[in-house]
Scaffold this motif. Structure first.
Motif, mmCIF file in Angstrom:
data_model
loop_
_atom_site.group_PDB
_atom_site.id
_atom_site.type_symbol
_atom_site.label_atom_id
_atom_site.label_comp_id
_atom_site.label_asym_id
_atom_site.label_seq_id
_atom_site.Cartn_x
_atom_site.Cartn_y
_atom_site.Cartn_z
ATOM 1 N N ARG A 1 54.042 94.445 37.030
ATOM 2 C CA ARG A 1 52.995 93.682 36.325
ATOM 3 C C ARG A 1 53.267 92.195 36.485
ATOM 4 O O ARG A 1 54.384 91.729 36.271
ATOM 5 N N ALA B 1 53.506 89.128 26.981
ATOM 6 C CA ALA B 1 53.025 90.116 27.964
ATOM 7 C C ALA B 1 54.153 91.070 28.353
ATOM 8 O O ALA B 1 53.948 92.282 28.525
ATOM 9 N N TYR B 2 55.337 90.542 28.495
ATOM 10 C CA TYR B 2 56.509 91.368 28.840
ATOM 11 C C TYR B 2 56.742 92.418 27.768
ATOM 12 O O TYR B 2 56.943 93.610 28.050
ATOM 13 N N LEU C 1 53.308 88.546 35.356
ATOM 14 C CA LEU C 1 53.399 87.927 34.033
ATOM 15 C C LEU C 1 52.779 86.524 34.088
ATOM 16 O O LEU C 1 52.954 85.807 35.094
ATOM 17 N N PRO C 2 52.068 86.168 33.046
ATOM 18 C CA PRO C 2 51.481 84.812 33.039
ATOM 19 C C PRO C 2 52.582 83.765 32.995
ATOM 20 O O PRO C 2 53.579 83.952 32.302
ATOM 21 N N HIS D 1 54.651 93.604 25.673
ATOM 22 C CA HIS D 1 53.568 94.584 25.668
ATOM 23 C C HIS D 1 53.803 95.665 26.734
ATOM 24 O O HIS D 1 53.701 96.869 26.465
ATOM 25 N N GLU D 2 54.143 95.197 27.931
ATOM 26 C CA GLU D 2 54.372 96.156 29.015
ATOM 27 C C GLU D 2 55.607 97.031 28.724
ATOM 28 O O GLU D 2 55.614 98.243 28.990
ATOM 29 N N SER E 1 53.722 83.125 26.077
ATOM 30 C CA SER E 1 52.764 84.142 26.545
ATOM 31 C C SER E 1 53.421 85.103 27.529
ATOM 32 O O SER E 1 53.107 86.296 27.596
#
Lengths: 197, 983
Positions: free
Chosen positions: B949, B962-963, B951-952, B965-966, B958
């Motif tokens: 995935r 995101a990390y 990552l932003p 969440h994944e 952020s």
């Protein structure tokens, strides 16, 4: 058993001694080794008040053996070769292998050594005394130095002139046996007719 | 205990023990045993006493020459110069007094004695007549008179009985006054020396006797004639003098070695007096134990006891070489070591062999005294302060080369295991000198006893000689067996003969006396039973021992043996005893290992596998070496295995828990033990030498195994932080070897098995991971990680999940843009290097302290792999430049985002709070390259799917969200692959 051992020793010692004897004695013993003779034995045993007399014939065949044939009073023929001894009488024949005898190998070895020319092979086994008389008479007295034989025999005296005429055996218990020989012939081997002996 | 009190105690304790020993010696003096039968202890009691005693005091002397005259001459000369006194009788000749006394005995006891042939004749009237006739004929014309007079033996019955007797000695015939035999043209004469019991029991006197005997032989020696002697007294004298010499040089060597090692280790001689104190106390305590527990001591116990020097000194070295502040640990180690060694001595103490029981007592009490001396009397470490510069070896890690050489050597040695065979030959007990052995063989061959079936018939069970003779006579032994009942017929038989003789006298004596002119002819008296006291010398010389009848016989009696009669083959019996003991000892050794493992498991938990492994390897090495040498593993190698097991555990315990600081003491301990036990290899006694071989091979293997398994610095220093307690360099090497040889699937299987057993055996592991599948999956993932990082040839298959982010990731990698991968503890990120078409180098930052063994192994193979690991502990400003350069060069950087070190950022996802390393995200953003979250999830056997995935990279907040969440999604999907154990 002991008879055979003793007899072999006696014969062997006589033969061997003859190798270093004065010539008359030596020739008489050599002659006896290959001669036939009649004999008369007078025996006095310890504790007995009489003389036991027996007669017979002996036949010697050099390097072959001796046949001692008792004719009277109890007939028996004792044949002795280098390997065996047989006794034949009215009960039959008994054969004894000489190799089974404890002293036989010893005596045989020493006798062979003597006959091969080693005059000292019997040293330590017998002591010998030599006497010489008039008219060429001689007497050899063998005294065993081995204790086993000493218990049986005190001495053996061999007498003769140009032939062996008399043997006297004295036992440790005082018994005396005198054997007188009359030569019947030389090299006749009269008792050896049967080659199977 | 103050220093002054300690010194006083150190002076008083040896004196008190010395007084105790002296008192015990005065109260119950012990005798020193030397014979082979004493060596085997109770088992020897299966051999009848008569057989054991048969030749205990007889020395047969054989004179050999090719010339009969020379044989007789030398034998005669020797019989005159042989040492004789009140204790030594020489029976040299078979004539003389011996013959006289025997014949006199028969004259006195002539009633009922007749040859077998005469017995047959006596039973019938015709036969009796024939006997009488033959007697008269013999009296008249036989050229040679009877052995006995007419008064004693008128019918020649006794004469024939005596002359029909078999030879006394099989194979030996009376000749020229000696017992002689001829073989291969060589004449042998036999002389017999009989020693008194008091001389046989006095070792010094026996040694002196042998010296005088050798001197006598030398004085009559002639070229071409050989004089040799054998018999138990000669064996004893030879063995005792060898023992004395060996005890002397072993003690000297051990003492000098210990002194030299002490000086080298301490760089000072001031500790020698304390070491000497340990030795003296141990020796005195061991002696006191022997004096109080045993009525007699075998001389080999004294040889074995010299090894005490090497053992007791261990404690002194461990104590004196301990690092400051580790007194408690060392004390614990000493106590555990003492206990394990004592436990290993228990099987020896329970052994059937007196030597081993005595040795166990001597060593056990000696060790206890040594431990007490060290703990109670020695100066405390703070006072002693052994030089810190001593023994650089302690600071040196076992080099990798040495480790590999050791492992290869060990594997080579273990390869000998299939060739190892167990043996029960009696030579494991005692091997006489070559000359003695040759003489024994010659004597046996000449006497007809070299046949394997040859044994000894022993008749005993009664004090009545007549009863024993009747039993022996009933055995139907062949004629060539010269049994005593042929020389002394039993009373029943003699009474029957006497009855027939009475008939003979009644029928024939008058006529017989008349014919021969005898005045008296008294009937022999009635037969009387034989009595022990009146036996002729022939009987006790050849047949009678301790009022038992002993007859060498081949073959065994064919009839059912009556009570009290036995047919004994001592060698076969000893071998069967050894076979039985060997079998029992094998089982005991296995049981002892299991028991020791159980005890260690109770004390040390799962570490039992590490603690026991050196013992197993040492035992395997011993058996392997013996197999390679073509030597059979005998009872005494197995018994040494008990000691080896105990001492191996000592090393492991000291090294594992003492770490680097204990290496010095353990090394000195090994050296002293090798000096003590290893020197036994050069001892002439097989029993003691077996211990020397076993411990000389096993101890170094155990020591080096213990080092390989547990002396790494980080093992001891960072033990608390390690997460790989079960991982060992040896274990990894074995797994790697299996992988190279058998492939990845076998490695998976083995790794899974390790995980299974670790989960089953470790309570803490079960607590951390209640699900077995997770543990097994983790160990299998470790195997994959190992082969990828170490650059194995057969790698697991890794594919991306096919998402757009994955395609972008692959494009970035292929184009060499340099990507930053934020990994996690979900799955096994290290296998990413096996991703197809990926040729980039991966740099990973990892914790070294927790996975030191694994990383050390990986580093050894890293040249082949595409993964470069860097310790996270060395993360610093320069890392930024290094990482920037690596990314610019197109490499990939791997860093775990979910490791909780440094500044922590907490993210809440779906009700779960996840701790993240904030620095990792900031670092990733700062480098300005594409940042991906990647997790390699096991999707099948040897297959992984890389979940990727993007990552932003706007800001680290952020990015971490995101990390998280994944990560949470993956954890939910693959809970058994979330391998985070500490939080």
């Amino acid at each position: 058993m002991k008879n055979a051992a003793f007899f072999l020793a006696l014969v062997a010692a006589s033969c061997a001694w003859s190798l270093v004897m004065p010539s008359s004695c030596e020739s008489a013993l050599r002659r006896a080794l290959d001669a036939d003779a009649s004999w008369v034995m007078e025996r006095r045993i310890a504790g007995s008040d009489r003389t036991l007399v027996s007669t017979g014939v002996v036949s010697c065949a050099a390097m072959r053996g001796v046949i001692w044939d008792v004719r009277h009073p109890f007939p028996e023929t004792i044949s002795m070769t280098t390997n065996s001894m047989s006794f034949a009488d009215e009960d039959g024949v008994r054969v004894k292998q000489l190799s089974e005898l404890p002293h036989y190998a010893d005596i045989r070895r020493e006798a062979d050594a003597f006959l091969s020319g080693d005059p000292r092979a019997f040293d330590g086994a017998v002591d010998v005394e030599t006497r010489f008389g008039a008219d060429g008479e001689w007497a050899l007295t063998f005294k065993p130095s081995v204790r086993q034989i000493k218990r049986l025999l005190e001495s053996v005296e061999v007498c003769g002139t140009d032939v062996v005429s008399r043997v006297v055996l004295r036992t440790a218990d005082g018994g005396v046996s005198t054997i007188r020989f009359v030569e019947l012939g030389r090299g006749t081997h009269s008792l050896w007719k049967d080659d199977c002996r | 205990m103050s220093g002054r009190v300690r010194i006083v105690a150190a002076l008083v304790a040896p004196a008190a023990l010395a007084v105790l020993c002296a008192a015990l010696w005065l109260l119950c003096p012990v005798s020193v045993k030397t014979s082979l039968f004493d060596l085997v202890g109770d088992a020897a009691e299966q051999i009848p006493t008569a057989v054991r005693e048969q030749s205990a005091n007889v020395v047969p002397v054989v004179i050999s020459s090719q010339d009969l005259d020379q044989t007789v001459r030398v034998a005669t000369a020797l019989s005159l110069v042989l040492p004789t006194n009140d204790c030594i009788a020489v029976r040299t000749r078979v004539d003389g007094e011996f013959l006289e006394s025997t014949l006199d005995f028969y004259v006195t006891n002539r009633a009922g004695l007749a040859s077998a042939a005469a017995e047959g004749l006596l039973s019938t009237e015709q036969g009796r007549a024939k006997i009488a006739r033959l007697a008269v004929k013999r009296a008249y014309s036989s050229l040679v008179p009877s052995l006995f007079t007419q008064e004693v033996d008128p019918f020649g019955l006794l004469d024939e009985f005596v002359t029909s007797m078999p030879h006394t000695y099989s194979g030996w015939a009376p000749r020229r006054g000696f017992l002689m035999a001829e073989r291969d043209g060589v004449c042998h004469a036999l002389l017999v020396m009989v020693l008194k019991r008091q001389l046989v029991g006095d070792v010094d006197a026996l040694i002196d006797f042998k010296a005088r005997f050798d001197k006598a032989c030398a004085s009559v020696a002639e070229p071409g004639a050989e004089i040799v002697a054998c018999g138990v007294p000669m064996h004893t004298a030879t063995a005792a003098s060898r023992c004395k010499a060996e005890i002397g040089w072993l003690t000297l060597f051990s003492a000098l070695f210990i002194a030299a090692l002490s000086i080298v280790a301490f760089r000072s001689a001031k500790w020698l007096c304390w070491i000497a104190l340990s030795l003296v106390l141990s020796a005195l305590a061991g002696s006191a134990a022997l004096l109080s527990l045993f009525g007699s001591v075998h001389i080999m116990t004294l040889v074995f006891g010299t090894t005490l020097l090497g053992l007791v000194i261990d404690y002194a070295f461990h104590w004196l070489l301990q690092a400051p502040g580790r007194r408690r640990a060392v004390t614990k180690g000493l106590v555990i070591s003492f206990l394990t060694t004592e436990v290993s001595l228990v099987p020896l103490a329970l052994s059937s062999l007196p030597v081993l029981r005595q040795s166990a007592a001597f060593l056990g009490f000696g060790l206890a005294a040594s431990l007490a001396a060290v703990l109670l009397l020695y100066p405390r470490p703070a006072e002693a302060e052994p030089p810190s510069a001593v023994g650089d070896i302690a600071r040196r890690r076992a080099s990798k080369t040495v480790g590999i050489v050791f492992l290869v050597t060990l594997l080579a040695v273990l390869a000998g295991l299939p060739f190892a065979r167990f043996g029960t030959d009696v030579s494991a007990l005692y091997v006489p000198s070559r000359d003695l052995m040759r003489t024994e063989r010659l004597l046996a061959e000449l006497s007809g006893g070299a046949d394997a079936d040859c044994g000894i018939v022993v008749t005993e069970g009664s004090d009545d000689l007549e009863e024993l003779l009747a039993k022996e006579d009933s055995l139907g032994l062949p004629d060539n067996v010269a049994r005593l009942s042929r020389f002394l017929p039993p009373i029943a038989e003699r009474r029957m003969v006497a009855d027939d003789v009475a008939k003979l006298y009644a029928e024939r004596s008058a006529a017989h006396a008349e014919l021969l002119g005898l005045k008296t002819m008294p009937l022999p008296p009635r037969p009387e039973p034989w009595s022990w006291e009146r036996l002729p010398p022939i009987a006790d010389r050849a047949f009678v021992y301790r009022r038992s009848l002993v007859v060498p016989s081949t073959p065994a009696p064919q009839c059912v043996l009556p009570e009290g009669v036995s047919f004994c083959r001592p060698k076969a019996l000893l071998e069967s005893v050894l076979s039985e003991w060997t079998h029992e000892t094998r089982i005991r050794l296995c049981v002892a290992l299991v028991l020791m493992a159980v005890i260690l498991a109770v004390v040390f938990g799962r570490l039992v596998f590490i603690l026991v492994l050196p013992s197993m390897l040492a035992l395997g090495a011993v058996f392997g070496v013996l197999g390679l040498m073509g030597e059979k593993v005998n009872l005494f190698h197995l018994l040494a295995g008990f000691l080896l097991t105990g001492m191996s555990v000592d090393y492991t315990v000291f090294l594992f828990f003492g770490g680097r600081a204990a290496l010095k003491g353990a090394a000195c301990s090994l050296l002293t033990s090798l000096a003590g036990f290893g020197a036994l290899v050069f001892v002439s006694f097989p029993v003691v030498r077996a211990f020397g071989v076993a411990l000389g091979v096993g101890l170094p293997v155990a020591f080096l195994s213990a080092i390989v398994l547990g002396t790494r610095d980080r093992v001891s220093e960072h033990d608390d932080r390690r997460t790989e307690h079960a991982a060992t360099p040896l274990g990894l090497s074995v797994l790697w070897f299996c992988y190279c040889l058998l492939g990845l699937r076998v490695l998976h299987f083995l790794a899974g098995a390790v995980g299974f057993f670790a989960w089953v055996c470790s309570r803490s592991l079960r607590h951390a991971s209640p699900r077995l599948a997770k543990t097994v999956g983790f160990t299998r993932s470790l195997a994959d990680k190992l082969v990828v990082m170490a650059g194995g040839r057969r790698l697991p298959r890794v594919e991306t999940d096919g998402s757009p982010d994955a395609k972008a990731f692959m494009d970035d990698v292929r184009e060499g843009k340099g990507v930053f991968v934020l990994s996690s503890h979900v799955g096994t990120i290290e296998v990413l290097a096996a991703l197809g078409e990926c040729r980039a180098t991966f740099h990973a930052w990892m914790e070294f302290e927790r996975t030191s063994v694994f990383n050390a192994f990986y580093l050894g193979h890293a040249r082949r792999g595409k993964v470069r690991i860097h310790p996270v502990s060395e993360f610093g400003p320069e890392t930024v430049f290094f990482a920037g350069d690596a990314l610019d060069a197109g490499d990939c950087l791997l860093m775990a985002g979910d490791r909780s070190f440094g500044r922590i950022r907490r993210e809440r996802v779906g009700g779960r709070e996840i701790e993240l390393a904030e620095g990792a995200f900031r670092f990733a953003r700062a480098l300005g390259h594409p940042v991906y979250f990647v997790a390699c999830i096991e999707s099948g056997s040897c297959r992984y799917e890389a979940v990727v995935r993007r990552l932003p990279s706007d800001d680290s907040r952020s990015m971490s969200a995101a990390y998280a969440h994944e990560l949470a999604a993956l954890v939910d999907r693959h809970p058994d692959q979330w391998f985070i154990w500490n939080g």
